[in-house]
Design a protein around this motif. Sequence first.
Motif, PDB file in Angstrom:
ATOM      1  N   LEU A   1       0.804  -1.225   0.000  1.00  0.00           N
ATOM      2  CA  LEU A   1       0.000   0.000   0.000  1.00  0.00           C
ATOM      3  C   LEU A   1       0.835   1.273   0.000  1.00  0.00           C
ATOM      4  O   LEU A   1       0.312   2.339  -0.274  1.00  0.00           O
ATOM      5  N   GLY A   2       2.097   1.192   0.348  1.00  0.00           N
ATOM      6  CA  GLY A   2       2.927   2.382   0.475  1.00  0.00           C
ATOM      7  C   GLY A   2       3.285   2.602   1.938  1.00  0.00           C
ATOM      8  O   GLY A   2       2.999   1.769   2.793  1.00  0.00           O
ATOM      9  N   THR A   3       3.888   3.735   2.218  1.00  0.00           N
ATOM     10  CA  THR A   3       4.345   3.984   3.589  1.00  0.00           C
ATOM     11  C   THR A   3       3.226   4.556   4.452  1.00  0.00           C
ATOM     12  O   THR A   3       2.365   5.285   3.978  1.00  0.00           O
ATOM     13  N   ARG A   4       3.297   4.209   5.733  1.00  0.00           N
ATOM     14  CA  ARG A   4       2.336   4.708   6.704  1.00  0.00           C
ATOM     15  C   ARG A   4       2.749   6.108   7.100  1.00  0.00           C
ATOM     16  O   ARG A   4       3.934   6.406   7.228  1.00  0.00           O
ATOM     17  N   ARG A   5       1.785   6.979   7.313  1.00  0.00           N
ATOM     18  CA  ARG A   5       2.078   8.388   7.566  1.00  0.00           C
ATOM     19  C   ARG A   5       2.806   8.616   8.891  1.00  0.00           C
ATOM     20  O   ARG A   5       3.711   9.427   8.983  1.00  0.00           O
ATOM     21  N   GLY A   6       2.423   7.890   9.932  1.00  0.00           N
ATOM     22  CA  GLY A   6       2.979   8.134  11.259  1.00  0.00           C
ATOM     23  C   GLY A   6       4.455   7.802  11.400  1.00  0.00           C
ATOM     24  O   GLY A   6       5.252   8.607  11.857  1.00  0.00           O
ATOM     25  N   ASP A   7       4.850   6.601  10.984  1.00  0.00           N
ATOM     26  CA  ASP A   7       6.229   6.166  11.204  1.00  0.00           C
ATOM     27  C   ASP A   7       6.962   5.755   9.930  1.00  0.00           C
ATOM     28  O   ASP A   7       8.117   5.332   9.993  1.00  0.00           O
TER      29      ASP A   7
END
Length: 168
Positions: free
Chosen positions: A152-158
């Motif tokens: 899905l791609g990178t997570r915003r938080g970490d």
Amino acid sequence: MPGKLGKTAEQRQAMLRNQASELLWYGKITTTEARAKALQPYVEKIITKAIKVYDDNVETSTVQKDKKGKEVTVKGVKDSPKKLAARRAIMAKLRDLQEVKGFSEKKSDFKKRTADIRHPLMEKLFNEIAPKYAQRAEELGQGGGYTRIYLLGTRRGDGAEEAIIELV
């Protein structure tokens, strides 16, 4: 000392057990890429074990006395010893999830629907998932490949790489 996935062996096994149970119950979960890749072979081995023995039943007949004292032969179907061993081995690798009452479902209807089900996840695995994939393996002429991972791609938080793992 943390090992794979930054967790101790006990924590990692507990995490895999929980995620595998959720995946088999819901059919799809969102997690990190590393966890999805660790979960994939874990779940595929469980499904393969279930496929090998899901239709291995033994018919039994017992003689019982009814209310009037007459002897009546009662026939039933039980798991074979091989299926029972596989079921117990799978139960050791999964967390048993409980059936949830529907929003508009009456309590009496829910109790009637779930009265004879002691282990809902095992019932779903042996009665729905295993026959479906056994038929698929027969049609395609191959086993395995029961799960799929989408990135899905990178997570915003970490900034962790997220993925969806689902049953095919």
